[in-house]
Design a protein around this motif. Structure first.
Motif, PDB file in Angstrom:
ATOM      1  N   GLU A  57     -12.589  -0.580   9.004  1.00  0.00           N
ATOM      2  CA  GLU A  57     -11.655  -1.563   9.544  1.00  0.00           C
ATOM      3  C   GLU A  57     -10.478  -2.045  10.126  1.00  0.00           C
ATOM      4  OE1 GLU A  57     -13.975  -3.108  11.652  1.00  0.00           O
ATOM      5  OE2 GLU A  57     -15.765  -2.000  11.244  1.00  0.00           O
ATOM      6  N   ALA A  58      -9.866  -0.611   9.115  1.00  0.00           N
ATOM      7  CA  ALA A  58      -8.130  -2.056   9.243  1.00  0.00           C
ATOM      8  C   ALA A  58      -7.243  -0.560   8.904  1.00  0.00           C
ATOM      9  CB  ALA A  58      -7.511  -2.866   8.994  1.00  0.00           C
ATOM     10  N   LEU A  59      -6.559  -0.418   8.917  1.00  0.00           N
ATOM     11  CA  LEU A  59      -5.289   0.435   8.140  1.00  0.00           C
ATOM     12  C   LEU A  59      -5.629   0.504   6.795  1.00  0.00           C
ATOM     13  CD1 LEU A  59      -3.668   3.109   8.871  1.00  0.00           C
ATOM     14  CD2 LEU A  59      -1.489   2.253   9.426  1.00  0.00           C
ATOM     15  N   HIS A  60      -5.497  -0.695   6.502  1.00  0.00           N
ATOM     16  CA  HIS A  60      -5.364  -0.664   4.920  1.00  0.00           C
ATOM     17  C   HIS A  60      -6.196  -0.483   3.905  1.00  0.00           C
ATOM     18  CE1 HIS A  60      -6.923  -4.388   5.790  1.00  0.00           C
ATOM     19  NE2 HIS A  60      -7.048  -4.494   4.964  1.00  0.00           N
ATOM     20  N   GLU A  61      -7.640  -1.103   4.349  1.00  0.00           N
ATOM     21  CA  GLU A  61      -8.547   0.213   4.041  1.00  0.00           C
ATOM     22  C   GLU A  61      -8.331   1.448   3.827  1.00  0.00           C
ATOM     23  OE1 GLU A  61     -12.553  -0.657   5.881  1.00  0.00           O
ATOM     24  OE2 GLU A  61     -11.652  -2.743   6.584  1.00  0.00           O
ATOM     25  N   LEU A  62      -7.706   2.333   4.375  1.00  0.00           N
ATOM     26  CA  LEU A  62      -7.669   3.752   4.287  1.00  0.00           C
ATOM     27  C   LEU A  62      -6.912   4.148   3.247  1.00  0.00           C
ATOM     28  CD1 LEU A  62      -8.370   6.421   5.648  1.00  0.00           C
ATOM     29  CD2 LEU A  62      -6.359   6.466   7.331  1.00  0.00           C
ATOM     30  N   THR A  63      -5.809   3.375   3.235  1.00  0.00           N
ATOM     31  CA  THR A  63      -4.426   3.648   2.701  1.00  0.00           C
ATOM     32  C   THR A  63      -4.424   3.928   1.253  1.00  0.00           C
ATOM     33  OG1 THR A  63      -3.068   1.995   3.403  1.00  0.00           O
ATOM     34  CG2 THR A  63      -2.708   3.663   4.443  1.00  0.00           C
ATOM     35  N   GLY A  64      -5.635   2.399   1.365  1.00  0.00           N
ATOM     36  CA  GLY A  64      -5.165   1.918  -0.630  1.00  0.00           C
ATOM     37  C   GLY A  64      -4.583   1.809  -1.363  1.00  0.00           C
ATOM     38  N   GLU A  65      -4.197   2.309  -2.464  1.00  0.00           N
ATOM     39  CA  GLU A  65      -2.550   2.534  -3.274  1.00  0.00           C
ATOM     40  C   GLU A  65      -1.433   3.180  -2.894  1.00  0.00           C
ATOM     41  OE1 GLU A  65      -3.821   1.720  -6.967  1.00  0.00           O
ATOM     42  OE2 GLU A  65      -5.981   0.116  -7.174  1.00  0.00           O
ATOM     43  N   VAL A  66      -1.426   4.080  -2.142  1.00  0.00           N
ATOM     44  CA  VAL A  66      -0.293   4.961  -1.481  1.00  0.00           C
ATOM     45  C   VAL A  66       0.621   4.352  -1.026  1.00  0.00           C
ATOM     46  CG1 VAL A  66      -0.602   6.914   0.375  1.00  0.00           C
ATOM     47  CG2 VAL A  66      -2.357   6.464  -1.022  1.00  0.00           C
ATOM     48  N   ILE A  67       0.259   3.470  -0.032  1.00  0.00           N
ATOM     49  CA  ILE A  67       1.654   2.320   0.825  1.00  0.00           C
ATOM     50  C   ILE A  67       1.149   0.850   0.036  1.00  0.00           C
ATOM     51  CG2 ILE A  67       2.360   2.248   2.336  1.00  0.00           C
ATOM     52  CD1 ILE A  67       1.368   4.177   3.634  1.00  0.00           C
ATOM     53  N   SER A  68       1.688   0.532  -0.088  1.00  0.00           N
ATOM     54  CA  SER A  68       1.995  -1.477  -0.723  1.00  0.00           C
ATOM     55  C   SER A  68       1.507  -2.181  -0.110  1.00  0.00           C
ATOM     56  CB  SER A  68       3.881  -1.382  -1.112  1.00  0.00           C
ATOM     57  OG  SER A  68       4.364  -1.387   0.117  1.00  0.00           O
TER      58      SER A  68
END
Length: 657
Positions: free
Chosen positions: A106-117
């Motif tokens: 649904e959003a980019l932060h769901e994909l990046t997880g803990e890789v990017i702050s």
């Protein structure tokens, strides 16, 4: 004609792009074209292509399609470029991708997880202004090769997932093909390295297509290079074999093809490009059959055994003269089986070691070898057996019948049986005891010379005739402060006093003319910057200069001091009576006439000594001497006359008043 639908147009685009990549051949992958195509197919705002590591736990972003200005802003915010960035695997993301055709976030932060702050991901979401994110995995043969990260505009959806799946599948085929080609190339390179290491040539034969492929080393054995080479056929191979060997070679190959023997080994001669023949050891194996049991592919290697064959043939051709040569040989000629048992020794065995031939034949060589040398001899025969080539072994000891040990060197070559298998060894052994003794004595003398070179107090130098230093001894460090590493390779002229360089070059010229230079003195700069006077003895030999020097700095200083005292008064520093007498003789010539002689006397010196003491009288004399030095001209001669109180001033220039 019916109009092409949007879906058909996308499928045609997939086919078109696939053809482009298939036509690339060995050219680099156009990752930008991959992402541009996915962007067109999906209608996304941005698309990133990630390539997974073949061996590892990460992946790399190879390309991004989208607005260039937004990508630059994202790189500035992150502090790095996304393209070319290596990322570590997120196990949760990986597990979700595997087995799915398209994964929706649904959003980019769901994909990046803990890789990017969180802070940076919010910045990226603001910059990109995107909504739903799709990840389309690229899978081939149950292996994840990469994925497309598809970032849609807000309130925008993908209507046809099957098109994206189809395109990812085609990309998977392309990537898999590239990987297979890469593996084949790497395997071929490894095989080439192995073949070069063992000096062998590899070949592969497609039996049904009658087409062969050979390595570069295989070509070189026959004098060819890859530019003039064409894939060989069975007919070509047969035509290249020596007529006398052809039938036997073809029959061996037929037996292998008929599965009477899957593998084979045969020796035959093949025609070289220059017209002569080389002996080849061909070892091959049938590796693949079709469903009907017919042979498909054979693999093998070629070894050039020409030299071995020459040795063997020479022995066979000279069989009639063999016994005469063996009996007259001063070296021991021997033959061993694979267990190291003598099957033959020549008469030299008895002459050199004192044993009868019967004491050797039928027995192992091992009891005759010194225990400390046995391992080396065993290794020598192992090398022959494994390499099928002639080998040499030096400096081992054999027991004489009188109990003494004699030094030997040996060479040997393998013996083949009628099936061309190694059956034993034939070689010669030479007594080198006298040579070894002389060499040991020479080594001992050289060691003595090295000791002498090291402890000699003189500065010893070996240099080229142009002054380049080759070797020095330890005395250089003791005398001038330079170690060997400071000097070797440098020109010794760098250390010679500037005023002595020209005469040093003149001496080097004498040495270049094969003349000896003795008692030559010049000054060398020490490590601390001071200069020392060295007296040299040098001579050339064998294109080098050999020289030895002694430090005579103190000696020269003492000589100068003695010379000074012999012509000067020790109290006043003026010249003495001896110098005056010499000067009168030297000046008494018509050219110097007329000249003046002035005699001075210090009045009341005795009273000065009696009243005030001799120390005060001495000070008076030194004061008078200083007044005379300051008063007289620089080229006048001032002397003190012995123990009297008078001094003389000579004016040797007649025209001066």
């Amino acid at each position: 004609m019916a109009a092409i639908t949007g879906r058909e147009e996308k499928m045609l685009k997939i086919i078109h792009v696939s053809r482009i990549f298939l036509d690339l051949g060995e050219e680099p992958m156009e990752y930008g074209l991959l992402t541009d195509t996915m962007k067109d197919l999906s209608g996304a705002k941005y698309v990133a292509f990630n390539l997974f590591e073949e061996e590892g736990d990460g992946f790399e972003t190879m390309s991004i399609s989208g607005f260039h200005e937004d990508l630059q802003k994202a790189a500035s915010s992150l502090g790095f470029n996304i393209v070319g960035k290596r990322w570590s695997f997120d196990p949760r993301r990986y597990e979700r991708l595997f087995g799915e055709s398209v994964v929706v976030y649904e959003a980019l932060h769901e994909l990046t997880g803990e890789v990017i702050s969180d802070h940076l991901i919010k910045t990226l979401e603001t910059i990109f202004d995107i909504g739903t994110v799709l990840v389309v995995p690229i899978v081939k043969n149950n292996r994840m090769l990469g994925d497309f990260t598809v970032m849609m505009e807000k309130d925008s959806l993908v209507s046809d997932f099957e098109i994206l799946e189809l395109y990812a599948s085609q990309v998977g085929l392309l990537l898999s093909k590239r990987l297979e080609e890469k593996h084949r190339e790497e395997n071929q390179q490894k095989l080439d390295l192995v073949m070069d290491a063992i000096d062998a040539g590899a070949w592969v034969w497609d039996v049904q297509a009658d087409q062969g492929d050979v390595s570069l080393q295989w070509m070189r054995m026959l004098g060819y290079d890859e530019k003039e080479w064409e894939p060989p056929t069975l007919e070509w191979w047969t035509s290249m074999i020596h007529p006398e060997d052809r039938d036997r070679a073809v029959q061996t190959l037929k037996q292998a093809l008929a599965s009477e023997s899957e593998s084979f080994a045969m020796e035959y001669r093949m025609r070289h490009k220059k017209g002569h023949y080389v002996w080849i050891m061909n070892r091959g194996k049938l590796m693949e059959w079709n469903s009907d049991g017919k042979p498909l592919r054979m693999f093998g290697i070629h070894l050039d055994i020409t030299e071995n064959k020459k040795t063997t043939e020479a022995l066979r051709e000279k069989e009639e003269n063999y016994q005469v040569l063996v009996d007259s040989s001063f070296d021991i000629i021997y033959r061993l089986d694979l267990n190291g048992v003598f099957t033959f020794v020549s008469n030299a065995w008895t002459k050199l070691l004192g044993y009868s031939i019967e004491e050797a034949v039928g027995n192992s060589f091992r009891p005759f070898v010194h225990p400390d040398d046995l391992e080396g001899v065993e290794e020598f025969f192992r090398r022959i057996r494994e390499s099928n080539t002639r080998q040499e072994h030096n400096n081992y000891r054999l027991l004489h019948k009188d109990g003494s040990w004699h030094w030997y060197t040996t060479t040997a070559t393998p013996l083949w049986d009628e099936w061309d298998n190694v059956a034993g060894y034939v070689g010669t052994a030479r007594d080198i005891t006298d040579v070894k003794t002389i060499n040991d004595q020479l080594m001992e003398k050289n060691q003595v010379l090295e000791y002498f070179f090291a402890i000699n107090p003189d500065l010893i130098l070996i240099a080229s005739l142009d002054g380049r230093i080759v070797q020095v001894n330890n005395a250089w460090e003791r005398t001038l402060g330079y170690g060997s590493s400071d000097l070797v390779g440098r020109s010794f002229l760098e250390m010679v006093h500037p005023e002595d360089v020209e005469k040093t070059k003149a001496a080097m010229g004498e040495l270049k003319n094969d003349n000896v230079v003795w008692d030559f003195v010049n000054r060398y700069r020490s490590y601390d910057g001071t200069y020392r006077s060295l007296e040299w003895r040098s001579q050339p030999a064998g294109g080098l200069l050999y020289a030895a020097a002694r430090d005579i700095t103190e000696k020269l200083e003492r000589q100068q001091e003695v010379e000074y005292l012999s012509f000067h008064d020790h109290l006043t520093g003026l010249y003495n009576r001896r110098y005056m007498d010499d000067s009168l003789k030297r000046l008494d010539t018509p050219r110097n006439l007329p000249f003046s002689v002035i005699v001075l006397d210090v009045n009341d010196l005795k009273e000065m000594n009696d009243v005030h003491g001799h120390f005060i009288g001495d000070e008076l004399l030194k004061g008078v001497a200083q007044v005379l030095k300051e008063t007289c001209r620089s080229d006048d001669i001032i002397c003190r006359m012995g123990e009297t109180n008078s001094s003389s001033c000579f004016l040797p220039h007649p025209n001066k008043k």
